[in-house]
Design a protein around this motif. Structure first.
Motif, short mmCIF file in Angstrom:
data_model
loop_
_atom_site.label_atom_id
_atom_site.label_comp_id
_atom_site.label_asym_id
_atom_site.label_seq_id
_atom_site.Cartn_x
_atom_site.Cartn_y
_atom_site.Cartn_z
N TYR A 93 0.84 -1.20 0.00
CA TYR A 93 0.00 0.00 0.00
C TYR A 93 0.87 1.25 0.00
O TYR A 93 1.88 1.32 0.72
CB TYR A 93 -0.90 0.02 1.24
CG TYR A 93 -2.15 -0.82 1.13
CD1 TYR A 93 -3.41 -0.24 1.14
CD2 TYR A 93 -2.07 -2.21 1.01
CE1 TYR A 93 -4.57 -1.01 1.05
CE2 TYR A 93 -3.22 -2.99 0.91
CZ TYR A 93 -4.47 -2.39 0.94
OH TYR A 93 -5.60 -3.16 0.84
N LEU A 94 0.50 2.22 -0.79
CA LEU A 94 1.13 3.53 -0.78
C LEU A 94 0.35 4.41 0.18
O LEU A 94 -0.85 4.63 -0.01
CB LEU A 94 1.12 4.13 -2.20
CG LEU A 94 1.82 5.48 -2.36
CD1 LEU A 94 3.31 5.37 -2.08
CD2 LEU A 94 1.59 6.02 -3.78
N ASN A 95 1.00 4.91 1.21
CA ASN A 95 0.33 5.68 2.25
C ASN A 95 0.48 7.17 1.98
O ASN A 95 1.54 7.75 2.21
CB ASN A 95 0.91 5.32 3.62
CG ASN A 95 0.13 5.98 4.76
OD1 ASN A 95 -0.90 6.59 4.54
ND2 ASN A 95 0.65 5.85 5.97
N THR A 96 -0.58 7.79 1.49
CA THR A 96 -0.52 9.21 1.12
C THR A 96 -1.54 10.07 1.86
O THR A 96 -1.70 11.25 1.52
CB THR A 96 -0.74 9.37 -0.39
OG1 THR A 96 -1.96 8.71 -0.77
CG2 THR A 96 0.42 8.77 -1.18
N SER A 135 7.15 -8.11 -6.86
CA SER A 135 6.31 -8.84 -7.80
C SER A 135 5.57 -10.01 -7.17
O SER A 135 4.66 -10.57 -7.78
CB SER A 135 7.15 -9.35 -8.97
OG SER A 135 8.18 -10.21 -8.50
N ASP A 136 5.95 -10.37 -5.92
CA ASP A 136 5.25 -11.48 -5.28
C ASP A 136 4.10 -11.01 -4.38
O ASP A 136 3.49 -11.82 -3.69
CB ASP A 136 6.23 -12.35 -4.48
CG ASP A 136 6.90 -11.59 -3.34
OD1 ASP A 136 6.85 -10.33 -3.33
OD2 ASP A 136 7.49 -12.24 -2.45
N TYR A 137 3.81 -9.73 -4.39
CA TYR A 137 2.65 -9.24 -3.66
C TYR A 137 1.38 -9.61 -4.44
O TYR A 137 1.40 -9.77 -5.66
CB TYR A 137 2.70 -7.72 -3.49
CG TYR A 137 3.64 -7.22 -2.41
CD1 TYR A 137 4.47 -8.09 -1.69
CD2 TYR A 137 3.71 -5.86 -2.10
CE1 TYR A 137 5.31 -7.63 -0.71
CE2 TYR A 137 4.55 -5.38 -1.12
CZ TYR A 137 5.36 -6.27 -0.43
OH TYR A 137 6.20 -5.81 0.55
N ASP A 138 0.27 -9.72 -3.73
CA ASP A 138 -1.00 -10.04 -4.38
C ASP A 138 -1.54 -8.85 -5.18
O ASP A 138 -2.17 -9.03 -6.22
CB ASP A 138 -2.04 -10.48 -3.35
CG ASP A 138 -1.64 -11.76 -2.64
OD1 ASP A 138 -1.14 -12.68 -3.33
OD2 ASP A 138 -1.81 -11.85 -1.41
N TYR A 139 -1.31 -7.65 -4.67
CA TYR A 139 -1.73 -6.45 -5.38
C TYR A 139 -1.04 -5.23 -4.76
O TYR A 139 -0.47 -5.31 -3.66
CB TYR A 139 -3.26 -6.26 -5.34
CG TYR A 139 -3.85 -6.08 -3.96
CD1 TYR A 139 -3.99 -4.82 -3.38
CD2 TYR A 139 -4.30 -7.18 -3.23
CE1 TYR A 139 -4.54 -4.66 -2.11
CE2 TYR A 139 -4.86 -7.02 -1.95
CZ TYR A 139 -4.97 -5.76 -1.41
OH TYR A 139 -5.50 -5.60 -0.15
N PHE A 140 -1.12 -4.12 -5.48
CA PHE A 140 -0.62 -2.83 -5.00
C PHE A 140 -1.79 -1.88 -4.93
O PHE A 140 -2.58 -1.76 -5.87
CB PHE A 140 0.45 -2.30 -5.95
CG PHE A 140 0.78 -0.83 -5.75
CD1 PHE A 140 1.43 -0.40 -4.60
CD2 PHE A 140 0.43 0.10 -6.71
CE1 PHE A 140 1.73 0.95 -4.41
CE2 PHE A 140 0.72 1.45 -6.53
CZ PHE A 140 1.37 1.87 -5.38
N HIS A 141 -1.93 -1.15 -3.81
CA HIS A 141 -3.05 -0.24 -3.60
C HIS A 141 -2.55 1.19 -3.46
O HIS A 141 -1.60 1.46 -2.73
CB HIS A 141 -3.83 -0.65 -2.34
CG HIS A 141 -5.00 0.24 -2.02
ND1 HIS A 141 -4.88 1.50 -1.50
CD2 HIS A 141 -6.34 0.03 -2.16
CE1 HIS A 141 -6.07 2.04 -1.33
NE2 HIS A 141 -6.98 1.16 -1.73
N CYS A 142 -3.22 2.10 -4.14
CA CYS A 142 -2.88 3.52 -4.01
C CYS A 142 -4.16 4.37 -4.01
O CYS A 142 -5.24 3.89 -4.38
CB CYS A 142 -1.95 3.97 -5.13
SG CYS A 142 -2.60 3.70 -6.81
#
Length: 353
Positions: A93-96, A135-142
């Motif tokens: 997760y990108l924490n913004t 690349s082994d994460y299930d997804y990236f959230h922003c």
């Protein structure tokens, strides 16, 4: 007197959308009100299908494996649904800002969540850059736009994994390659319609990969199968959102409104930078075109400034309690004339000071 509505949400809506919505509450289908007809009636099924189709059309995602849903529960429920449907082992997760922090908190209930980067130490006044997404994460959230702090992602990383984005406050405001995202969600009340529904656009290929059992109400596949009508949908918000998307299409779609949004942003930020009485909160390169956050440098002028705002019919300018100052939310339906009215008051204050 014309009211210039800079509210951060619920958002300002086009007058023609408000007028048609009001008429539909009285008579939508042969004397029946929109809010009293069956959600299974052909009249409303057509509304739901049109709204979903318009969302995909405006994003350029027709025929690309995406489905559009209109659900209840707000973006806050999506914090949970994303994790339920996509999180098997770990995610980044990108924490913004406030909303990304809440998304992280909810996802941590299910499994390992890692912050790939954060701007919290600087009061969330910028967007982190140059981070790695394993690349082994299930997804990236922003989160594409941060209403409270006035920052906006101007570009998105290239991901080998599904990218999930909360676009609640800048959905349909600028041209993007929406096919870069595996899942997009957005509460309607920031830039699309009234509070009460949330748009979810998801590529079907990323679903069905977790081992956990998912309650039907939290399962995207169930909602897709039911045509976004698994349970009684939020009828009025979906209808108003449909009207708003029709209005946007008539203006030339996202590309058309983007030009207007850039004009509004350039006008307000030029005044903030040139007027010594005001100071912008977000760093310049990450300033949001939707939410301009700024402070008044001389607190002794606050009463005078706010009296002038009221006399000019300017509403909803107060900043979020966690930041203070002022916040001009310039969503799609806010006119350039409204921004000009605000800038004139700011300029007049400088002349008087």
């Amino acid at each position: 007197m014309k009211i210039h509505n800079f509210s951060a949400g619920p958002c300002v809506l086009p007058q023609e959308v408000l007028q048609k919505s009001a008429e539909a509450v009285i008579d939508f289908d042969n004397g029946l009100s929109l809010i009293e007809i069956s959600h299974r009636s052909k009249a409303f099924v057509d509304v739901m299908e049109n709204a979903r189709a318009l969302a995909l059309e405006l994003m350029g995602l027709e025929g690309k494996g995406y489905k559009a849903l209109f659900l209840a529960g707000g973006a806050s429920l999506q914090f949970v649904m994303v994790a339920q449907n996509l999180l098997e082992k770990r995610a980044g997760y990108l924490n913004t800002g406030t909303w990304s922090k809440k998304a992280i908190k909810e996802a941590k209930i299910y499994d390992d969540i890692y912050e790939v980067a954060s701007s919290e130490s600087a009061g969330f006044n910028y967007i982190p850059k140059g981070y790695d997404i394993p690349s082994d994460y299930d997804y990236f959230h922003c989160t594409s736009n941060n209403t409270i702090f006035g920052t906006q992602m101007k570009s998105f990383p290239d991901c080998e994994i599904p990218m999930v984005c909360d676009m609640s406050s800048d959905i349909f405001s600028r041209t993007l390659d929406f096919s870069k995202f595996g899942l997009i969600y957005a509460g309607a009340q920031k830039n699309m319609g009234p509070a009460g529904t949330t748009l979810v656009v998801v590529h079907e290929d990323i679903l069905g990969k977790v081992s956990r059992k998912i309650p039907a109400m939290l399962d995207y596949k169930e909602h897709i199968k039911a045509g976004s009508m698994y349970n009684t949908p939020p009828v009025f918000p979906v209808y108003v959102s449909m009207l708003n998307l029709q209005w946007l299409k008539k203006l030339g779609g996202i590309a058309g409104i983007e030009k207007e949004n850039e004009k509004k942003a350039q006008l307000i930020y030029s005044e903030i930078d040139l007027n010594p009485l005001f100071k912008g909160y977000a760093v310049k390169e990450d300033r949001s075109n939707m939410n301009a956050t700024f402070t008044l440098e001389n607190e002794n002028l606050k009463e005078t400034f706010e009296t002038m705002l009221k006399e000019a019919g300017i509403s909803g300018l107060s900043g979020h309690r966690s930041v203070g100052g002022y916040r001009a939310s310039m969503y799609n339906a806010l006119s350039l004339d409204s921004v000009k009215a605000l800038v004139e008051v700011m300029s007049e204050l400088e002349r008087k000071a």
